[in-house]
Design an enzyme around this catalytic site. Structure first.
Site, short mmCIF file in Angstrom:
data_model
loop_
_atom_site.label_atom_id
_atom_site.label_comp_id
_atom_site.label_asym_id
_atom_site.label_seq_id
_atom_site.Cartn_x
_atom_site.Cartn_y
_atom_site.Cartn_z
N HIS A 261 0.84 -1.20 0.00
CA HIS A 261 0.00 0.00 0.00
C HIS A 261 0.88 1.26 0.00
CE1 HIS A 261 -3.72 2.25 1.22
NE2 HIS A 261 -2.82 3.08 1.71
N GLU A 262 1.81 1.31 0.93
CA GLU A 262 2.66 2.51 1.03
C GLU A 262 3.57 2.63 -0.19
OE1 GLU A 262 1.68 4.55 3.09
OE2 GLU A 262 0.53 3.20 4.38
N HIS A 265 1.67 4.47 -2.78
CA HIS A 265 1.75 5.92 -2.54
C HIS A 265 3.14 6.42 -2.97
CE1 HIS A 265 -1.99 6.73 -0.45
NE2 HIS A 265 -1.75 5.85 0.51
N GLU A 291 -4.81 7.88 -2.91
CA GLU A 291 -5.27 6.60 -2.35
C GLU A 291 -5.56 5.59 -3.47
OE1 GLU A 291 -4.85 6.21 0.73
OE2 GLU A 291 -5.92 4.36 1.21
#
Ligand code: ZN
Length: 497
Positions: A261-262, A265, A291
């Protein structure tokens, strides 16, 4: 002789540099700062916040904006002016007294929230939240709004979005989600979650997750990974992006998907237009688009079957505890759908109902229809309607999230907008890239990454989110692609015909 436009860009860059200094200090605070340094760090950050605000609201910017003249409608210059004017208007409409009071009230509220959550004692947090809601209503009035005070707050995170549009979108989303979740949870096929709770030594988790992040394209020569209680991504600026995750030796999911997820980003931050750093359009488009990038890599790629066809043999070599597990069982386990009380632990399907609930509550708090004192009861009632469950305590209900304690009302919808944008972008990517799944099956993520860099990352904030979506996918944001994505994956996994 410099032009007003050139001076504006130079000033915008100074503000970006100042705020990136705060990011460096904030990252250090979460990772390596000794505990005893907290008070001093607070002073450093407060000074930087003051300087950043002074620079961003300098009356000279207003003069320059007035003198800048006009540029062709679709030019980069016009987009830079549009964004700078928007930010300057907002920052100068909110009186300094209100900014300071919000900072003071939220600092105390955050500490109170930590204690209130630990003890599951809403009454302890209530007076703080009452002050925050009153101040946020004041802020909305200062910024100005047309249809709903919530619009003024939403605009800070998702420029140009309105409560009215999101209400319509979310109504359609809930109507589609509820039957999908019902089909899944009533299926007799149940994934074996215990597979993910076997022995996963932390040093091996770290190596495996780092290898996956590098494979999808996170550049470790221009970023690094560290460990924190709450995972986050902080893009300092060109060539320096920090991501974090946390490890549990008996849980594979947490660190791996947190990191993916990070890294999503991070990929966005690493591919913003570096040569124009500091210009308003060189920053991320909106929180919703940000997001979308994390969810796309975490869920649409990282929880897909092709992804694991490539990585699973290596996973089994790395963790001998799952040597006996078939790929199908593992893939089902990482895609378990199960209604639960805590948003951050929710699966891909039920997650969005948690957001719908918060979005409705926040609007009612802002319009004054819901007094803070009635929040726990309203929360539990909505939870029953959406999930058919009642939170046993406020800790598992209205006290679970940090957002309101820092004044982040208007933030939650961006998570679900991210899910919707991700699915719509992924559909467009599939149309543009031949045999995308086959490329992922052999561990080749370059075509997808390059498509995202060209269409989303390198565009920065040149277009507002809605316009970017229309340009890249050929349609306005809709719930269809997301619902189809869910039906496609989960009905197969749960044997729903
Ligand atoms: Zn995120």
């Amino acid at each position: 002789m410099t032009t007003p436009y050139a001076e504006l860009m130079a000033r915008s860059r100074d503000v970006a540099l100042l705020s990136s200094c705060s990011s460096v200090l904030g990252w250090d605070q979460q990772t390596y700062m000794p505990k005893a340094g907290a008070a001093f760090r607070g002073e450093q950050l407060a000074l930087l916040a003051k300087l950043t605000h002074q620079h961003a609201t300098d009356p000279r910017i207003g003069e320059l904006l007035a003198a800048a003249g006009s540029f062709p409608e679709d030019s980069l210059e016009a987009a830079n002016i549009r964004e700078l004017r928007h930010g300057f208007d907002r920052a100068t409409k909110v009186p300094a007294r209100l900014v300071e009071e919000l900072a003071r009230v939220t600092a105390a509220a955050n500490e109170a929230w930590i204690e209130a959550r630990a003890k599951s004692d809403f009454a302890f947090f209530k007076p703080h939240l009452e002050k925050i809601v009153a101040l946020k209503r004041e802020e909305a009035a200062a910024v100005g709004w047309k249809d709903h005070p919530y619009d003024a707050l939403l605009d800070e995170y998702e420029p140009g979005a309105t409560a009215g549009e999101i209400t319509a979108l979310f109504a359609e989303l809930s109507a589609g989600l509820v039957p999908i979740i019902r089909e899944i949870t009533s299926s007799s096929t149940k994934p074996d979650r215990s597979i993910l709770e076997r022995d996963y030594p932390i040093d091996r988790q770290k190596l495996f997750a780092e290898a996956a992040a590098a494979a999808v394209g996170f550049d470790f020569a221009a970023g690094r990974l560290d460990t924190t209680t709450h995972p986050f991504c902080s893009g300092f600026g060109p060539g320096d992006c920090r991501i974090t995750t946390r490890y549990n030796p008996r849980a594979f999911n947490e660190a791996f998907f947190g990191l993916l997820h990070e890294a999503g980003h991070g990929l966005y931050e690493q591919n913003l237009p570096a040569d124009r750093y500091g210009e308003p359009t060189a920053q991320a488009c909106s929180l919703g688009i940000h997001e979308s990038q994390s969810r796309l890599w975490e869920n649409l790629v990282g929880r897909s079957r092709p992804f694991w066809e490539h990585f699973f043999p290596r996973l089994q070599q790395t963790f001998t505890s799952i040597a006996d597990v078939p790929l199908d069982a593992f893939h089902a386990a990482i895609n378990e759908v199960k209604p639960s009380f805590i948003r951050v632990e929710a699966d891909e399907a039920t997650y969005n109902l948690h957001i719908v609930l918060r979005f409705e509550i926040e609007q009612a708090l802002m319009s004054g229809d819901l007094p803070v004192a009635e929040l726990p009861a309203a929360w539990n009632e909505k939870f029953r309607t959406l999930f058919d469950l009642t939170p046993p305590t406020d800790r598992e209900g209205c006290l679970q999230d940090i957002h309101w304690s820092f004044g982040g009302i208007g933030y939650f919808p961006t998570y679900t907008l991210g899910n919707l944008y991700a699915a719509q972008l992924m559909r467009a990517a599939r149309q543009a890239i031949p045999a995308l799944d086959d490329r992922m099956r052999v561990g080749d993520f370059r075509p997808l990454r390059e498509w995202l860099v060209a269409n989303v990352h390198s565009q920065g904030r040149r277009y507002r989110a809605k316009e970017l979506c229309r340009r890249v996918t050929g349609a306005t944001l809709a719930v269809g692609p997301f619902l189809e994505e869910l039906r496609g994956k989960f009905f197969r996994l749960y044997n729903v015909c």
